[in-house]
Write a protein that holds these residues in place. Structure first.
Motif, short mmCIF file in Angstrom:
data_model
loop_
_atom_site.label_atom_id
_atom_site.label_comp_id
_atom_site.label_asym_id
_atom_site.label_seq_id
_atom_site.Cartn_x
_atom_site.Cartn_y
_atom_site.Cartn_z
N ALA A 1 4.30 -0.41 -5.29
CA ALA A 1 3.99 0.39 -6.48
C ALA A 1 3.79 -0.49 -7.70
CB ALA A 1 5.10 1.42 -6.73
N ILE A 2 4.71 -1.43 -7.91
CA ILE A 2 4.58 -2.29 -9.09
C ILE A 2 3.38 -3.22 -8.96
CG2 ILE A 2 6.15 -4.08 -8.23
CD1 ILE A 2 5.76 -2.85 -11.86
N SER A 3 3.08 -3.64 -7.74
CA SER A 3 1.89 -4.49 -7.54
C SER A 3 0.62 -3.73 -7.91
CB SER A 3 1.82 -4.96 -6.09
OG SER A 3 2.84 -5.87 -5.80
N GLN A 4 0.53 -2.47 -7.49
CA GLN A 4 -0.64 -1.68 -7.83
C GLN A 4 -0.73 -1.46 -9.33
OE1 GLN A 4 -3.12 -0.77 -5.75
NE2 GLN A 4 -4.12 -0.17 -7.66
N LYS A 5 0.43 -1.23 -9.97
CA LYS A 5 0.45 -1.04 -11.41
C LYS A 5 -0.04 -2.30 -12.13
CE LYS A 5 1.49 1.10 -15.29
NZ LYS A 5 0.71 2.26 -15.76
#
Length: 1359
Positions: free
Chosen positions: A823-827
């Motif tokens: 999730a944080i990578s996509q963000k």
């Protein structure tokens, strides 16, 4: 990865931004615009009107928002008034108040709602004030204190608010919140019959009251009673503590009530204005905790000073002061207070003429001095409109509002503002008159919701507020409230961008003279910056205006020009020229019945002074400073406007620090925590504005392309050559192309900077959303130190690595919490795609797997996770943090992964294998790309050798003692620590895997590590085709590297290449250097001889034989050199010649001639000279004899102080040692000479008679030969013996020699013994005959004859 070109682009564009920021800071300080001791306002240029030449006769300065009548309930209350009523505003909470007798009412003046009242007082209310409470005294829900005074009482009421629907007070804006008055006063104290006319509070919570008796009072309140004080009491700061001793009947001073108090919270200074226009200055202390009267200035004194400055002005203009306003540090450094007279004259004063560049604590007030007189409009010869009967005024950020009475029931609101001329050398102001159809009681500035509360960086202390045109994008229009008995009038002071918007709305778009004139008035770059505010607006209802603003931006923004281009067609928007007397206008008439936005065309009358027709804009602000970066280019207004707008968006944080430090406690060693200098809310605003600008640039990307032909862009290029003067059309075209392309490149740089800024802001905000201080704690110490010093500018331009570190820290927080990073990578990919690339996302996933593998206990799952993470890491194209990854692989004992990953990373960093080409070509400095690739590959290889180093150290570590080091519980055992055997196993396994690589440069790095660690023997055991080239290249690259040459001959010897080994060893022995001793050179020579002989056993050639012979000869000379070296070493070490000689002898092998002439001869080394002569085969009898004599003389001299027995032993040892050395070369061992010399010395020194021949016998000289020599010397009858003390010495020695033989017959071989005995008997007979014939020393002769007779008897027995 970003290229160097990209970094240069960011740096170049950031210089433009910095130049634009500096340009915006070039405005003049108010004290500079209003010089001390002068009057202004009486010149045509002081109040220039918007001229007919720029066609802005309808430019609106003030805009009426609305009129809000009094709440209906209040209008009815007026009918019940008996004694007194009062009215005022509390702009901090958007409320107005009205007191009728003993009741007070408070309501929202913006909509007339939220009416609150207090009727708990029994006396008539005289005044009211809203102040901020001191911290820590009241409960948190008490936001303000409402101070109400009556003739007998001062009451402090608590004010609280119900939070709005959003749940928070936005920027402390209480306009939408519901207000509540606590039913009971918090404190109530008596007034002592003093009427309080005005109430003002400081930012720190102090409350001051203006007394009708001319005194200034303070209400002091605290949480608890003290020993000598109550919770709340009143202090008179105008009288001393002893003034009560003076009877009031003796006081002859008339009362002069204080009508106004003004406080400067930035400097902690309080000013008062009395009814008689007298002024007082009080110092509240540097920390706002004290109070003292500094100066009192009476009106007559002020008038006198004003007349001295403005001599031509009637003094009646100064006879009454109606308003004073403290100027804060943001307004001026030198001017501290302004007073407004009843005719609108402004009197600027200071309290400290040295306060300009001092801090608050160092610039305390010490006076009140008039510096400048500013006349209102209407003091020029051709203008008679001026304000009069001014009864209320307000000063805010340079803008002055005056309420002047026209009739008893109507006023005129004057607005005088410098906002249209922000960068002039003198103060220039526009003005507007706005009629009000009722009498104004109060003028106040409303406190509205700000766009951002970010603090500006402390570039100047104190920092001044920049002009409105610089801050208009982040500041809502200033709104004023004018309060009268009919209600409140809300008026907006328009910003330049608001004026531009109204012009386009009124005229249906940008294509008209009014908008074009706006560009002339404000200069093209400033107007373009204002256009961008509208063009980048995100408000839905402003879409049409945004399109119009973009059209105006491109239509009137001009084109770039190169220096030297002829100005054949003057572009629009260049420099205003004021020629008309048309004033700036307000918007419509304010009527009591209906105050609303009037229709277009309703304008107030004229009021201005005509200007000189040749006036031009001041040179203080001509173009942007960024032009200095391209001195040959005059950039267009569009370009300058873009950089101005972008720099103004980010100027509050551009030079500001990213973080601020805080310690968890007051201890010096307390942990330092790094907090973000900005919060997420403000960063959201900056990000949204930058994204809007980025959208504008993307939408109009053709702006950075040459969309039209050069012919179309250049007016006049198609005209006749005569128009161009001496320059041809081709020259003009070339200059224009140069200018257009230069601006295009600069705009492309700006696009890159805007995009990078957006991503950095988005990342910064994301970090704040994840608790910035926690993320920062995951940074390494070096990164924490760097970010503590880093500004936003640094982070954008040079902070790619720091951004990556912060992202890694954020990912580490997720991994540390065992949370998936998807999730944080996509963000991160969404908000900062160039800072967090696809490779970064893959790296995060791989790091997550690696962390999971370290925690996994099942071997199969752990191995699978490690293999998967390796495959992910190998997919990444940019540089990895190999050190960290390999450290984790090391913890997991995944050493094959270390090898594979590092070698794959090296290949990705140097796909063309430039590093190997660079290495094989001798690493020349001019091959810059090859050098860079070489360094990158070595960084990868070092990660592998570091793991080898760790394993080697672990395998060689000493075993821990099983005995405890101290009493107590058993020490914990680190189960993850490798044992010596495990480390050795992993080392060998990893080494075998590494040696399978076909990466030659990696082998070089690995072999270098072996050499550095002293593992040369292990290196020689490696069976690889890369070993020999490595050693040869290393030895050739650095011929002085003894270690590599040693390694090379050992390698040749190991591979049975003895000839090559012998030649390298010979080369080592011959090399001129000080890192070898002479003994080592001899050893090298000896090894070379051994290798040469071994080579001859395998293959023998004439050349090899000659080489061996040379080596053997060299060995002989080397031994001589060692002999010389050791002999010189015996000399005293303090002699510099000795040290120099020893150093030279160690530095190289010398030839025999140099050894003899430069050392043996110089230092008188007789033994060495004898050895050299012998080695050289040079025979000169006299030279040899003289050398022997020198040797023996030296021995005799050194032994002279010793006993005879010791002397004999020393001399015997020397003869024996040298005799054995030269006994095979009789020419260099002259026995006959030596015997004669030694026997003579024996006589002189009285040594034993037999020591000489015994010494020679010890050297194996045949006894027969000795007898022959002695016999020859005896028969030679040397005159020396006749004069000596023992003339029969030689015959005596012969007798002893033969006696020695007789006693030891074995000295002569048996086969020769009989013959020798016969010879001896014959000689004895002859000796006896000669002795009997001797006439002297008869006693000695008789004894000698007796000895010979006995000797004959012994010899006869031997026959």
């Amino acid at each position: 990865m970003y290229s160097q070109n990209h970094d240069d682009t960011l740096h170049s564009s950031s210089q433009h931004v910095q130049s634009s920021i500096q340009q915006d800071r070039s405005f003049k300080e108010l004290a500079t615009l209003l010089p001390s001791g002068f009057v202004s306002g009486n010149s045509d240029l002081d109040y220039p009107s918007v001229s007919e030449s720029v066609s802005l006769s309808h430019l609106v300065e003030l805009s009426t928002v609305k009129r809000v009548p009094l709440p209906p309930d209040l209008a009815e209350q007026f009918q019940h008034m008996k004694c007194n009523c009062g009215m005022g505003v509390f702009p901090t909470i958007s409320r107005a108040w009205l007191s009728i007798d003993s009741d007070i009412y408070v309501w929202n003046y913006e909509d007339g709602g939220d009416l609150a009242y207090f009727d708990g007082l029994n006396e008539t209310i005289l005044s009211a004030g809203l102040v901020k409470p001191k911290p820590g005294i009241f409960k948190p829900h008490i936001k303000f204190l409402l101070v109400v005074t009556t003739p007998v009482k001062i009451a402090l009421l608590g004010v609280s608010f119900t939070k709005p629907q959003q749940g928070e007070f936005i920027d402390n804006y209480y306009g939408e919140a519901e207000m509540h008055l606590l039913p009971d006063p918090l404190f109530s104290i008596p007034t002592d019959n003093v009427y309080m006319l005005s109430i003002v509070g400081t930012a720190s919570g102090r409350i001051f009251l203006a007394g009708k008796d001319g005194c200034i009072y303070e209400v002091v309140y605290q949480a608890h009673d003290g020993w000598f004080s109550r919770k709340c009491y009143k202090v008179n700061h105008s009288k001393t503590s002893l003034s009560f001793l003076i009877p009031s009947i003796l006081s002859f001073s008339d009362e002069d009530p204080i009508v106004q108090i003004s406080i400067d919270d930035s400097r902690h200074i309080l000013y008062t204005l009395s009814e008689c226009s007298n002024l007082c200055v009080y110092d509240l202390g540097a920390d706002c905790s004290t109070m003292s009267l500094i100066s009192r200035v009476y009106l007559n004194t002020l008038i006198k000073e004003a007349r001295a400055i403005a001599q031509s002005i009637d003094h009646s203009h100064f006879k009454k002061i109606v308003h004073i306003s403290a100027l804060t540090q943001k307004d001026s450094r030198m001017l501290h207070v302004v007073a407004v007279t009843h005719t609108g004259v402004r009197l600027y004063m200071t309290t400290n003429v040295f306060a300009a560049n001092r801090s608050v604590s160092d610039s305390r007030p010490c006076m009140l001095k008039l510096l400048h007189v500013r006349l209102p409009p209407g003091f020029t010869s051709n203008s008679n409109q001026r304000p009069d009967n001014v009864h209320a005024a307000h000063f805010s950020q340079g803008t002055v509002l005056l309420c002047a009475s026209e009739t008893e029931d109507s006023d005129v609101l004057w607005c005088i503002s410098p906002d249209a001329f922000p960068f002039e050398q003198k103060l220039m102001e526009t003005y507007v008159k706005l009629p009000i159809d009722s009498h104004a009681w109060v003028i106040a500035e409303m406190k509205g919701e700000s766009l951002t509360k970010v603090k500006r960086p402390s570039i100047i202390d104190p920092i001044l507020d920049p002009p409105l045109v610089v801050r208009q994008h982040r500041q809502l229009p200033t709104r004023f409230v004018v309060l009268s008995a009919h209600g409140s009038y809300l008026v907006n002071k328009l910003r330049p961008v608001d004026q531009l918007r109204q012009l386009m709305v009124t005229n249906g778009g940008p294509d008209n003279n009014m908008v074009q004139s706006f560009f002339k008035l404000h200069m093209v770059d400033q107007a373009c910056a204002s256009c961008l505010i509208l063009a980048c607006s995100r408000i839905a209802q402003d879409q049409q205006v945004s399109e119009w603003a973009a059209q105006a931006f491109f239509r009137y923004g001009g084109e770039p020009k190169a220096k030297g281009m002829l100005d054949t067609a003057r572009p629009t928007g260049i420099g205003p020229s004021f020629t008309s007397t048309t004033p700036v206008s307000g918007q419509g008439m304010l009527q009591a019945s209906n105050i609303a936005t009037p229709a277009a065309g309703m304008h107030p009358g004229l009021a201005s002074t005509p200007l000189n027709t040749d006036y031009q804009r001041s040179p203080a602000y001509q173009g942007t400073a960024s032009g200095d970066l391209h001195p040959d280019i005059e950039f267009s207004g569009k370009f300058k406007g873009l950089y101005l707008y972008f720099s103004r968006l980010l100027s509050p944080i551009w030079d500001g620090k990213i973080v601020h430090e805080a310690r968890l406690s007051k201890r010096k060693d307390a942990k330092i925590v790094f907090y973000s200098s900005q919060d997420s809310t403000d960063l959201s605003w900056f990000l949204a504005e930058c994204l809007s600008l980025n959208t504008f640039l993307d939408k109009h990307s053709q702006f950075s392309d040459i969309s039209q032909s050069i012919q179309d862009q250049t007016p006049g290029l198609g005209r006749a050559d005569s128009v161009l003067g001496l320059q041809s059309k081709q020259e003009q075209r070339s200059l224009l192309v140069f200018a257009v392309n230069a601006e295009k490149r600069a705009l492309q740089d700006l696009e890159q900077l805007v995009k990078r800024s957006c991503e950095v802001l988005a990342l910064w905000k994301l970090l704040c959303d994840h608790q910035f201080h926690i993320v920062a704690s995951h940074l390494i110490m070096d990164a924490q130190e760097r970010i503590s010093k880093m500004t936003f500018n640094d982070l954008v331009v040079n902070g790619k690595e720091m951004c990556s570190s912060m992202i890694s820290a954020l990912i580490s927080c997720y991994i540390g919490d065992n949370t998936t990073t998807d999730a944080i990578s996509q963000k991160l990919r969404d908000v900062c795609p160039t800072l967090y690339t696809v490779d970064d996302a893959i790296c995060s996933k791989a790091t997550e797997m690696l962390s999971a593998a370290l925690e996994c206990e099942t071997k199969s799952n752990k191995d699978q996770l490690l293999r998967d993470s390796l495959q992910y890491f190998k997919q990444i194209s940019h540089a990895l943090n190999l050190v960290s990854i390999c450290a984790d692989f090391h913890k997991a004992h995944f050493y094959n992964g270390v090898i594979d990953l590092c070698l794959a990373a090296a290949t990705k960093r140097d796909p063309q294998n430039l590093a190997l080409h660079y290495y094989k070509n001798g690493q020349p400095a001019e091959l810059k790309k090859g050098m860079d690739a070489f360094v990158k590959r070595l960084e990868c290889y070092k990660c592998i050798t570091d793991i080898f180093e760790s394993l080697l150290n672990a395998s060689q570590a000493l075993a821990e003692s099983p005995l405890p080091s101290r009493p107590g519980p058993a020490p914990t055992v680190d189960t993850k620590k490798l044992t010596r055997d495990e480390a050795a196993f992993y080392f060998e396994d990893m080494l075998q895997r590494a040696l399978k690589s076909d990466d030659e440069l990696f082998h070089v790095a690995l072999y270098d590590w072996f050499v550095a660690r002293g593992l040369t023997d292990r290196l020689l055991q490696i069976n690889s085709s890369f070993v020999e080239p490595y050693i040869k290249r290393a030895a050739n690259h650095n011929p002085d590297n003894l270690e590599m040459l040693d390694l090379l001959w050992k390698y040749h010897e190991k591979t049975n290449n003895y000839a090559a080994a012998a030649r390298i060893l010979a080369k080592l022995a011959d090399r001129h250097s000080t890192d070898l001793t002479l003994q080592q050179r001899i050893e090298y020579t000896s090894r070379a001889i051994m290798c040469a002989k071994s080579s001859n056993l395998i293959t023998s050639t004439a050349t090899d034989g000659e080489f061996l012979h040379e080596l053997e000869e060299k060995m002989e000379v080397a031994r001589l050199q060692l002999q010389v070296f050791e002999a010189i070493s015996q000399f005293p070490g303090q002699d510099p010649r000795v040290q120099e000689a020893l150093s030279q002898l160690s530095a190289q092998l010398m030839d025999i001639t140099k050894l003899y002439g430069d050392y043996a001869e110089v230092f008188q080394l007789s033994e060495c000279k004898l050895s050299i002569v012998h080695c050289a085969g040079h025979y000169e009898p006299l030279l040899v004899e003289s050398l022997w004599q020198e040797i023996l003389e030296k021995e005799f001299q050194e032994a002279s102080n010793k006993p005879v027995t010791s002397q004999v032993i020393i001399l015997t040892n020397k003869i024996v040692s040298l005799g054995k050395q030269y006994q095979t070369s009789e020419r260099y061992f002259p026995v006959s000479f030596l015997i004669l010399f030694l026997e003579k010395k024996s006589i002189e020194l009285q040594l034993t008679i037999s020591w000489v021949f015994k010494a020679f016998l010890a050297v194996n000289v045949p006894l027969q030969k000795l007898h022959q020599i002695y016999d020859r010397h005896y028969k030679a009858k040397d005159p020396f013996w006749q004069t000596s003390l023992s003339p029969l010495h030689m015959v005596n020695v012969i007798c002893s020699l033969l006696n020695h033989f007789a006693d030891t017959p074995s000295l002569v071989p048996s086969i020769e013994r009989r013959s020798f005995i016969t010879t001896c008997l014959d000689c004895i007979a002859s000796y006896k005959v000669e002795l009997e014939a001797t006439a002297v020393h008869r006693q000695v002769v008789q004894a000698m004859l007796a000895r010979f007779k006995q000797l004959q008897a012994k010899l006869d027995k031997l026959l």
